[in-house]
Design a protein around this motif. Structure first.
Motif, PDB file in Angstrom:
ATOM      1  N   GLU A 115       0.816  -1.272   0.044  1.00 35.15           N
ATOM      2  CA  GLU A 115       0.063   0.075  -0.149  1.00 35.15           C
ATOM      3  C   GLU A 115       0.711   1.435   0.230  1.00 35.15           C
ATOM      4  O   GLU A 115       0.571   2.270  -0.768  1.00 35.15           O
ATOM      5  N   ILE A 116       1.930   1.149   0.584  1.00 40.20           N
ATOM      6  CA  ILE A 116       2.817   2.487   0.928  1.00 40.20           C
ATOM      7  C   ILE A 116       4.102   2.544  -0.299  1.00 40.20           C
ATOM      8  O   ILE A 116       4.909   3.352  -0.113  1.00 40.20           O
ATOM      9  N   GLY A 117       4.055   1.634  -1.130  1.00 43.83           N
ATOM     10  CA  GLY A 117       4.671   1.567  -2.455  1.00 43.83           C
ATOM     11  C   GLY A 117       6.383   1.023  -2.071  1.00 43.83           C
ATOM     12  O   GLY A 117       7.334   1.265  -2.636  1.00 43.83           O
ATOM     13  N   VAL A 118       6.316   0.084  -0.931  1.00 45.03           N
ATOM     14  CA  VAL A 118       7.910  -0.533  -0.672  1.00 45.03           C
ATOM     15  C   VAL A 118       8.011  -1.344  -1.796  1.00 45.03           C
ATOM     16  O   VAL A 118       7.138  -2.293  -2.192  1.00 45.03           O
ATOM     17  N   ASP A 119       9.263  -1.483  -2.565  1.00 48.50           N
ATOM     18  CA  ASP A 119       9.641  -2.620  -3.306  1.00 48.50           C
ATOM     19  C   ASP A 119      10.685  -3.189  -2.888  1.00 48.50           C
ATOM     20  O   ASP A 119      11.073  -4.319  -3.685  1.00 48.50           O
ATOM     21  N   TYR A 120      11.422  -3.093  -1.865  1.00 49.94           N
ATOM     22  CA  TYR A 120      12.331  -4.002  -1.211  1.00 49.94           C
ATOM     23  C   TYR A 120      12.330  -4.193   0.222  1.00 49.94           C
ATOM     24  O   TYR A 120      12.190  -3.093   1.023  1.00 49.94           O
ATOM     25  N   VAL A 121      12.255  -5.267   0.701  1.00 52.73           N
ATOM     26  CA  VAL A 121      12.213  -5.512   2.226  1.00 52.73           C
ATOM     27  C   VAL A 121      13.033  -6.469   2.848  1.00 52.73           C
ATOM     28  O   VAL A 121      13.890  -7.308   2.071  1.00 52.73           O
ATOM     29  N   VAL A 122      13.651  -6.216   4.029  1.00 51.79           N
ATOM     30  CA  VAL A 122      14.526  -7.183   4.643  1.00 51.79           C
ATOM     31  C   VAL A 122      13.773  -7.746   5.884  1.00 51.79           C
ATOM     32  O   VAL A 122      13.104  -6.997   6.432  1.00 51.79           O
ATOM     33  N   GLN A 123      14.439  -8.555   6.501  1.00 52.45           N
ATOM     34  CA  GLN A 123      13.598  -9.203   7.560  1.00 52.45           C
ATOM     35  C   GLN A 123      14.808 -10.170   8.069  1.00 52.45           C
ATOM     36  O   GLN A 123      15.588 -11.016   7.471  1.00 52.45           O
ATOM     37  N   ASP A 124      14.873 -10.475   9.302  1.00 54.98           N
ATOM     38  CA  ASP A 124      15.365 -11.529  10.214  1.00 54.98           C
ATOM     39  C   ASP A 124      14.540 -12.386  10.941  1.00 54.98           C
ATOM     40  O   ASP A 124      13.402 -12.171  11.424  1.00 54.98           O
ATOM     41  N   SER A 125      14.960 -14.034  10.939  1.00 57.69           N
ATOM     42  CA  SER A 125      13.786 -14.755  11.418  1.00 57.69           C
ATOM     43  C   SER A 125      14.616 -16.062  11.876  1.00 57.69           C
ATOM     44  O   SER A 125      15.415 -16.275  11.255  1.00 57.69           O
ATOM     45  N   SER A 126      13.809 -16.886  12.879  1.00 53.42           N
ATOM     46  CA  SER A 126      14.485 -18.141  13.040  1.00 53.42           C
ATOM     47  C   SER A 126      14.021 -19.192  11.854  1.00 53.42           C
ATOM     48  O   SER A 126      14.189 -20.288  11.920  1.00 53.42           O
ATOM     49  N   GLY A 127      13.301 -18.533  11.009  1.00 49.42           N
ATOM     50  CA  GLY A 127      12.717 -19.365   9.969  1.00 49.42           C
ATOM     51  C   GLY A 127      11.459 -19.312   9.528  1.00 49.42           C
ATOM     52  O   GLY A 127      11.131 -18.957   8.342  1.00 49.42           O
ATOM     53  N   ASN A 128      10.525 -19.619  10.276  1.00 54.09           N
ATOM     54  CA  ASN A 128       9.049 -19.430   9.961  1.00 54.09           C
ATOM     55  C   ASN A 128       8.438 -17.985   9.409  1.00 54.09           C
ATOM     56  O   ASN A 128       7.740 -17.809   8.445  1.00 54.09           O
ATOM     57  N   ALA A 129       8.849 -17.023  10.333  1.00 54.45           N
ATOM     58  CA  ALA A 129       8.538 -15.461   9.966  1.00 54.45           C
ATOM     59  C   ALA A 129       9.298 -15.225   8.456  1.00 54.45           C
ATOM     60  O   ALA A 129       8.593 -14.548   7.838  1.00 54.45           O
ATOM     61  N   GLY A 130      10.375 -15.712   8.393  1.00 55.06           N
ATOM     62  CA  GLY A 130      11.214 -15.506   7.052  1.00 55.06           C
ATOM     63  C   GLY A 130      10.387 -16.229   5.837  1.00 55.06           C
ATOM     64  O   GLY A 130      10.074 -15.548   4.781  1.00 55.06           O
ATOM     65  N   ASN A 131      10.011 -17.549   6.151  1.00 54.37           N
ATOM     66  CA  ASN A 131       8.985 -18.359   5.114  1.00 54.37           C
ATOM     67  C   ASN A 131       7.549 -17.379   4.827  1.00 54.37           C
ATOM     68  O   ASN A 131       7.440 -17.283   3.637  1.00 54.37           O
ATOM     69  N   SER A 132       7.095 -16.742   5.729  1.00 54.92           N
ATOM     70  CA  SER A 132       6.054 -16.155   5.577  1.00 54.92           C
ATOM     71  C   SER A 132       6.140 -14.727   4.803  1.00 54.92           C
ATOM     72  O   SER A 132       5.480 -14.765   3.970  1.00 54.92           O
ATOM     73  N   VAL A 133       7.033 -13.835   5.346  1.00 52.71           N
ATOM     74  CA  VAL A 133       7.539 -12.467   4.823  1.00 52.71           C
ATOM     75  C   VAL A 133       8.011 -12.860   3.222  1.00 52.71           C
ATOM     76  O   VAL A 133       7.228 -12.344   2.191  1.00 52.71           O
ATOM     77  N   ALA A 134       8.755 -13.983   2.905  1.00 48.24           N
ATOM     78  CA  ALA A 134       9.249 -14.329   1.664  1.00 48.24           C
ATOM     79  C   ALA A 134       8.113 -14.477   0.790  1.00 48.24           C
ATOM     80  O   ALA A 134       7.877 -14.316  -0.623  1.00 48.24           O
ATOM     81  N   ALA A 135       7.076 -15.502   1.247  1.00 51.13           N
ATOM     82  CA  ALA A 135       5.729 -15.745   0.439  1.00 51.13           C
ATOM     83  C   ALA A 135       5.071 -14.584  -0.198  1.00 51.13           C
ATOM     84  O   ALA A 135       4.562 -14.434  -1.095  1.00 51.13           O
ATOM     85  N   TYR A 136       4.582 -13.838   0.980  1.00 48.58           N
ATOM     86  CA  TYR A 136       3.695 -12.662   0.711  1.00 48.58           C
ATOM     87  C   TYR A 136       4.658 -11.751   0.049  1.00 48.58           C
ATOM     88  O   TYR A 136       3.836 -10.820  -0.826  1.00 48.58           O
ATOM     89  N   ALA A 137       5.812 -11.570   0.206  1.00 48.22           N
ATOM     90  CA  ALA A 137       6.661 -10.508  -0.691  1.00 48.22           C
ATOM     91  C   ALA A 137       6.515 -11.132  -2.050  1.00 48.22           C
ATOM     92  O   ALA A 137       6.279 -10.274  -3.087  1.00 48.22           O
ATOM     93  N   GLY A 138       6.529 -12.492  -2.320  1.00 46.45           N
ATOM     94  CA  GLY A 138       6.455 -12.830  -3.588  1.00 46.45           C
ATOM     95  C   GLY A 138       5.156 -12.332  -4.195  1.00 46.45           C
ATOM     96  O   GLY A 138       5.082 -11.934  -5.387  1.00 46.45           O
ATOM     97  N   LYS A 139       4.079 -12.695  -3.407  1.00 48.08           N
ATOM     98  CA  LYS A 139       2.568 -12.508  -3.932  1.00 48.08           C
ATOM     99  C   LYS A 139       2.638 -11.064  -4.198  1.00 48.08           C
ATOM    100  O   LYS A 139       1.924 -10.728  -5.249  1.00 48.08           O
ATOM    101  N   ALA A 140       3.152 -10.269  -3.479  1.00 49.35           N
ATOM    102  CA  ALA A 140       3.150  -8.870  -3.805  1.00 49.35           C
ATOM    103  C   ALA A 140       4.001  -8.325  -4.754  1.00 49.35           C
ATOM    104  O   ALA A 140       3.865  -7.155  -5.192  1.00 49.35           O
ATOM    105  N   GLY A 141       4.899  -9.162  -5.086  1.00 51.56           N
ATOM    106  CA  GLY A 141       5.828  -8.543  -6.347  1.00 51.56           C
ATOM    107  C   GLY A 141       6.993  -7.631  -5.432  1.00 51.56           C
ATOM    108  O   GLY A 141       7.180  -6.622  -6.118  1.00 51.56           O
ATOM    109  N   ILE A 142       7.297  -7.856  -4.352  1.00 51.16           N
ATOM    110  CA  ILE A 142       8.309  -7.056  -3.606  1.00 51.16           C
ATOM    111  C   ILE A 142       9.551  -7.937  -3.233  1.00 51.16           C
ATOM    112  O   ILE A 142       9.395  -8.970  -2.901  1.00 51.16           O
ATOM    113  N   ALA A 143      10.518  -7.366  -3.668  1.00 49.07           N
ATOM    114  CA  ALA A 143      12.008  -7.992  -3.732  1.00 49.07           C
ATOM    115  C   ALA A 143      12.371  -8.140  -2.084  1.00 49.07           C
ATOM    116  O   ALA A 143      11.857  -7.516  -1.446  1.00 49.07           O
TER     117      ALA A 143
END
Ligand SMILES: Cc1ncc(COP(=O)(O)O)c(C=O)c1O
Ligand SMILES: [Zn+2]
Length: 364
Positions: free
Chosen positions: A108-136
């Motif tokens: 919604e706010i036009g972000v096109d690239y995100v970073v995140q740290d995770s023990s794994g599961n939150a990383g899985n989630s953010v990666a999947a939804y970033a993929g769906k959103a077309g965000i690197a």
């Protein structure tokens, strides 16, 4: 809509790219939902966004980002235990609840690239939804993270960097990148939109059972499910649809328990601990960033912190699997904690336990 700094009270628009306030405080959301009523649930929407009336979701972008998260069943394990099957999610953990809202906000706010740290599961989630959103997307995980979680992150098209050392060090490395390069920190702990998603865990239980169980057992590392659950329970209380807070049992690993120790010692801040290795990788958080808030809620609502005994995690996992429930180690730790708690304190009746991560993820 605005963020409010949890430390100094400063207010800024949620369109900011700043991960936290200049004073160092984390953002909270300036959002108060209307009173809860079953009538306002959008029953035509078969995802957790059916509760969006009570979530800080302002437009329809979520419709393009949602992968059908939420709507997990509650299953009776035995006379006293109800399991909320929260790994029945697009990426096999409850973190999808938070990531769906957070990535909708990013879009919604036009972000096109995100970073995140995770023990794994939150990383899985953010990666999947970033993929769906077309965000690197780039995800940092600590060494020792389940190879299957890493493979999933990469399959979603995200870059995955494995950082030597502890989970806390991995977060430091990622946050350094955020500070140096000014990239968007799509982090489940920092960003309050994540908690708008984890709130739905409680709304769902209430819609499913038409009541809250007496005991609610929640794992706490950084406390993303814990805080979302507390916010939703406070909302239900304020709305007058429940009359008392359930007894929350908050699970910490006996090898990494900064909040449990603080609660026992009556301290307002997480105790400094040196995390020892644990099978419960998802809750191995030595320095929970919202620790002070978690401890304040814990005092207010008489939350009991309980240990997950390390040497019983595999036993608990096997016991659940024998009954057809195949969960990951961090999730088995919840049941191990429940068994030990009942042995020491008598049976905790009518207890809802989250089955928040799937077994195949931690087969290594
Ligand atoms: C399966 C599972 N359970 C519990 C947790 C703990 O969540 P939090 O650190 O937000 O308390 C995690 C976090 O990664 C997890 O993956
Ligand atoms: Zn501030």
């Amino acid at each position: 809509m605005n963020y409010i700094c949890s430390n100094c009270g400063m207010s800024v628009s949620v369109t900011t790219r700043q991960a936290k306030c200049p004073c160092g405080g984390l953002w909270d959301l300036d959002f108060s939902p209307p009173k809860f009523s079953f009538d306002e649930i959008d029953r035509d929407e078969w995802s957790m966004f059916r509760y969006r009336k009570y979530m800080a979701v302002s437009d329809d972008i979520w419709r393009d980002i949602s992968l059908g998260e939420g709507m997990s069943p509650v299953v009776r394990l035995d006379e006293n235990v109800l399991l909320k099957m929260d790994w029945f999610m697009p990426t096999l953990s409850y973190k999808d609840r938070g990531a769906a809202v957070l990535m909708s906000h990013c879009k919604e706010i036009g972000v096109d690239y995100v970073v995140q740290d995770s023990s794994g599961n939150a990383g899985n989630s953010v990666a999947a939804y970033a993929g769906k959103a077309g965000i690197a997307c780039e995800i940092f995980v600590p060494e020792g993270t389940s190879p299957r979680k890493i493979a999933m992150i990469r399959a979603h098209g995200a870059h995955c960097t494995v950082v030597p050392g502890t989970r806390d060090h991995c977060a430091d490395v990622c946050r350094e990148k955020v500070e140096k390069e000014g990239v968007y920190y799509a982090n489940h702990v920092y960003n309050p939109f994540f908690y708008e998603g984890t709130k739905t865990y409680i709304y769902e239980v209430f819609e499913q059972l038409h009541r809250m169980p007496k005991h609610i057992l929640i794992p706490v590392g950084n406390g993303t499910l814990f805080l979302g659950a507390i916010h939703a329970l406070e909302h239900l209380l304020w709305s007058g649809v429940i009359s008392q807070m359930p007894q929350i049992l908050a699970v910490q690993s006996e090898n990494c328990d900064p909040l449990l120790q603080a609660a026992v010692q009556g301290i307002n801040q997480p105790v400094r601990v040196v995390p020892r290795p644990t099978l419960a990788e998802g809750i191995a958080i030595g320095s929970p960033m919202r620790g002070t808030a978690i401890l304040a809620y814990a005092r207010k609502y008489h939350v009991k912190f309980i240990h997950a005994p390390e040497n019983r995690i595999l036993e608990a996992r096997a016991a659940l699997a024998k009954k057809g429930v195949y969960c990951e180690h961090t999730t088995a730790a919840n049941y191990a904690a429940y068994m030990q708690y009942c042995e020491r304190n008598g049976v905790a009746e009518d207890c809802l336990i989250t089955m928040c991560g799937a077994g195949l993820k931690s087969d290594h």
